[in-house]
Design a protein around this motif. Sequence first.
Motif, PDB file in Angstrom:
ATOM      1  N   LEU A  24       0.884  -1.256  -0.027  1.00  0.00           N
ATOM      2  CA  LEU A  24      -0.031   0.013  -0.040  1.00  0.00           C
ATOM      3  C   LEU A  24       1.056   1.262  -0.158  1.00  0.00           C
ATOM      4  CD1 LEU A  24      -2.725   1.383   0.263  1.00  0.00           C
ATOM      5  CD2 LEU A  24      -2.538   1.318   2.838  1.00  0.00           C
ATOM      6  N   LYS A  25       1.798   1.329   0.923  1.00  0.00           N
ATOM      7  CA  LYS A  25       2.897   2.544   0.761  1.00  0.00           C
ATOM      8  C   LYS A  25       3.518   2.631  -0.330  1.00  0.00           C
ATOM      9  CE  LYS A  25       3.730   3.022   6.053  1.00  0.00           C
ATOM     10  NZ  LYS A  25       4.832   2.804   6.996  1.00  0.00           N
ATOM     11  N   GLU A  26       3.986   1.518  -1.006  1.00  0.00           N
ATOM     12  CA  GLU A  26       4.698   1.831  -2.275  1.00  0.00           C
ATOM     13  C   GLU A  26       3.793   2.180  -3.418  1.00  0.00           C
ATOM     14  OE1 GLU A  26       6.112  -2.217  -3.160  1.00  0.00           O
ATOM     15  OE2 GLU A  26       7.559  -2.326  -1.801  1.00  0.00           O
ATOM     16  N   ALA A  27       2.360   1.798  -3.278  1.00  0.00           N
ATOM     17  CA  ALA A  27       1.320   2.467  -4.203  1.00  0.00           C
ATOM     18  C   ALA A  27       1.231   3.947  -4.117  1.00  0.00           C
ATOM     19  CB  ALA A  27       0.178   1.751  -4.319  1.00  0.00           C
ATOM     20  N   LEU A  28       1.195   4.546  -2.655  1.00  0.00           N
ATOM     21  CA  LEU A  28       1.132   5.702  -2.117  1.00  0.00           C
ATOM     22  C   LEU A  28       2.160   6.728  -2.668  1.00  0.00           C
ATOM     23  CD1 LEU A  28      -0.995   5.069   0.929  1.00  0.00           C
ATOM     24  CD2 LEU A  28      -1.881   6.004  -1.244  1.00  0.00           C
ATOM     25  N   ASP A  29       3.411   5.974  -2.482  1.00  0.00           N
ATOM     26  CA  ASP A  29       4.574   6.818  -2.748  1.00  0.00           C
ATOM     27  C   ASP A  29       4.771   7.152  -4.086  1.00  0.00           C
ATOM     28  OD1 ASP A  29       5.813   6.763  -0.161  1.00  0.00           O
ATOM     29  OD2 ASP A  29       6.895   5.181  -0.244  1.00  0.00           O
ATOM     30  N   GLU A  30       3.831   6.578  -5.013  1.00  0.00           N
ATOM     31  CA  GLU A  30       4.031   7.010  -6.591  1.00  0.00           C
ATOM     32  C   GLU A  30       2.907   8.150  -6.663  1.00  0.00           C
ATOM     33  OE1 GLU A  30       3.013   3.683  -9.142  1.00  0.00           O
ATOM     34  OE2 GLU A  30       4.294   2.479  -8.300  1.00  0.00           O
ATOM     35  N   ILE A  31       2.389   8.716  -5.628  1.00  0.00           N
ATOM     36  CA  ILE A  31       1.323   9.805  -5.741  1.00  0.00           C
ATOM     37  C   ILE A  31       2.253  11.009  -5.243  1.00  0.00           C
ATOM     38  CG2 ILE A  31      -0.635  10.770  -4.847  1.00  0.00           C
ATOM     39  CD1 ILE A  31      -1.806   7.942  -4.695  1.00  0.00           C
ATOM     40  N   GLY A  32       3.003  10.813  -4.117  1.00  0.00           N
ATOM     41  CA  GLY A  32       3.567  11.732  -3.679  1.00  0.00           C
ATOM     42  C   GLY A  32       4.216  11.577  -2.447  1.00  0.00           C
ATOM     43  N   GLN A  58      -6.415   5.646 -12.489  1.00  0.00           N
ATOM     44  CA  GLN A  58      -5.006   4.676 -12.736  1.00  0.00           C
ATOM     45  C   GLN A  58      -4.345   4.540 -11.311  1.00  0.00           C
ATOM     46  OE1 GLN A  58      -2.501   5.354 -15.862  1.00  0.00           O
ATOM     47  NE2 GLN A  58      -0.639   4.414 -14.837  1.00  0.00           N
ATOM     48  N   HIS A  59      -4.412   5.707 -10.465  1.00  0.00           N
ATOM     49  CA  HIS A  59      -3.795   5.406  -9.020  1.00  0.00           C
ATOM     50  C   HIS A  59      -4.627   4.596  -8.196  1.00  0.00           C
ATOM     51  CE1 HIS A  59      -0.009   7.760  -9.062  1.00  0.00           C
ATOM     52  NE2 HIS A  59      -0.830   8.886  -9.554  1.00  0.00           N
ATOM     53  N   VAL A  60      -5.921   4.653  -8.306  1.00  0.00           N
ATOM     54  CA  VAL A  60      -6.874   3.570  -7.699  1.00  0.00           C
ATOM     55  C   VAL A  60      -6.732   2.121  -8.105  1.00  0.00           C
ATOM     56  CG1 VAL A  60      -9.321   3.036  -7.661  1.00  0.00           C
ATOM     57  CG2 VAL A  60      -8.713   5.316  -6.959  1.00  0.00           C
ATOM     58  N   ILE A  61      -6.628   1.968  -9.435  1.00  0.00           N
ATOM     59  CA  ILE A  61      -6.432   0.510  -9.846  1.00  0.00           C
ATOM     60  C   ILE A  61      -5.184   0.149  -9.229  1.00  0.00           C
ATOM     61  CG2 ILE A  61      -6.273  -0.845 -11.860  1.00  0.00           C
ATOM     62  CD1 ILE A  61      -7.682   1.237 -13.282  1.00  0.00           C
ATOM     63  N   VAL A  62      -4.307   0.833  -9.391  1.00  0.00           N
ATOM     64  CA  VAL A  62      -2.778   0.231  -8.799  1.00  0.00           C
ATOM     65  C   VAL A  62      -2.727   0.111  -7.434  1.00  0.00           C
ATOM     66  CG1 VAL A  62      -0.367   1.248  -8.204  1.00  0.00           C
ATOM     67  CG2 VAL A  62      -1.334   1.717 -10.668  1.00  0.00           C
ATOM     68  N   ILE A  63      -3.427   0.907  -6.698  1.00  0.00           N
ATOM     69  CA  ILE A  63      -3.387   0.646  -5.090  1.00  0.00           C
ATOM     70  C   ILE A  63      -4.231  -0.623  -4.865  1.00  0.00           C
ATOM     71  CG2 ILE A  63      -4.788   1.338  -3.111  1.00  0.00           C
ATOM     72  CD1 ILE A  63      -4.238   4.344  -3.995  1.00  0.00           C
TER      73      ILE A  63
END
Length: 203
Positions: A24-32, A58-63
């Motif tokens: 989860l953190k890895e996916a959120l780190d791609e946001i900022g 796209q970010h939601v799907i990645v998460i």
Amino acid sequence: MISVITGDIINSRNTETEKWLRPLKEALDEIGTSPKSWEIYRGDSFQAEITNPENALQHVIVIKASVKQVKGIDVRLSIGIGDKTFDSPNITESNGDAFVRSGEGYELLSSAKQNIIVKSPDAAFDEEINLYLLLLLIAMDNWTPKAAEYVRMNLKGNLKQVDIAKKLGITQSSVSERHKRAYMDEVRAVEDRYREQLKKLEL
């Protein structure tokens, strides 16, 4: 205009926290960076700000793909689109229509029996995209950990199937099979449609 994602982990207590927290953190780190762009609170809830609303789905799907790599774990996600009237160093203290709509959408998730929802200033846009998501979730909610892993890799760097096969140490035909089982073409079609329709809105 910005977009705000509000979400929480489903079945978070059924497995060790670290197993779903790391992806989860890895996916959120791609946001900022946290806590300005995203923050995890109350243990398994989180909020993230996407400066360009076109990238939100796209970010939601990645998460979702990231956390579903852990067996038995899933996620609920609400996308709110609107303005930002108060900017804080901590995202959970910022405010504006995008934050309000994201929270309202999140509250609707349980009654809607839908794990992803979009709430914008345009009701027609919401109705269309949420119908697509309702249908797409028939596949996404049933992703296996292997299918979710494939989706995550496919979206992360736009890798070709041959490159993914090398990274996973499997044959290209196996990757092609995962592509079909994950309904990757349909996922991308809905994500593309979301972007196209959002560009047409006079927000």
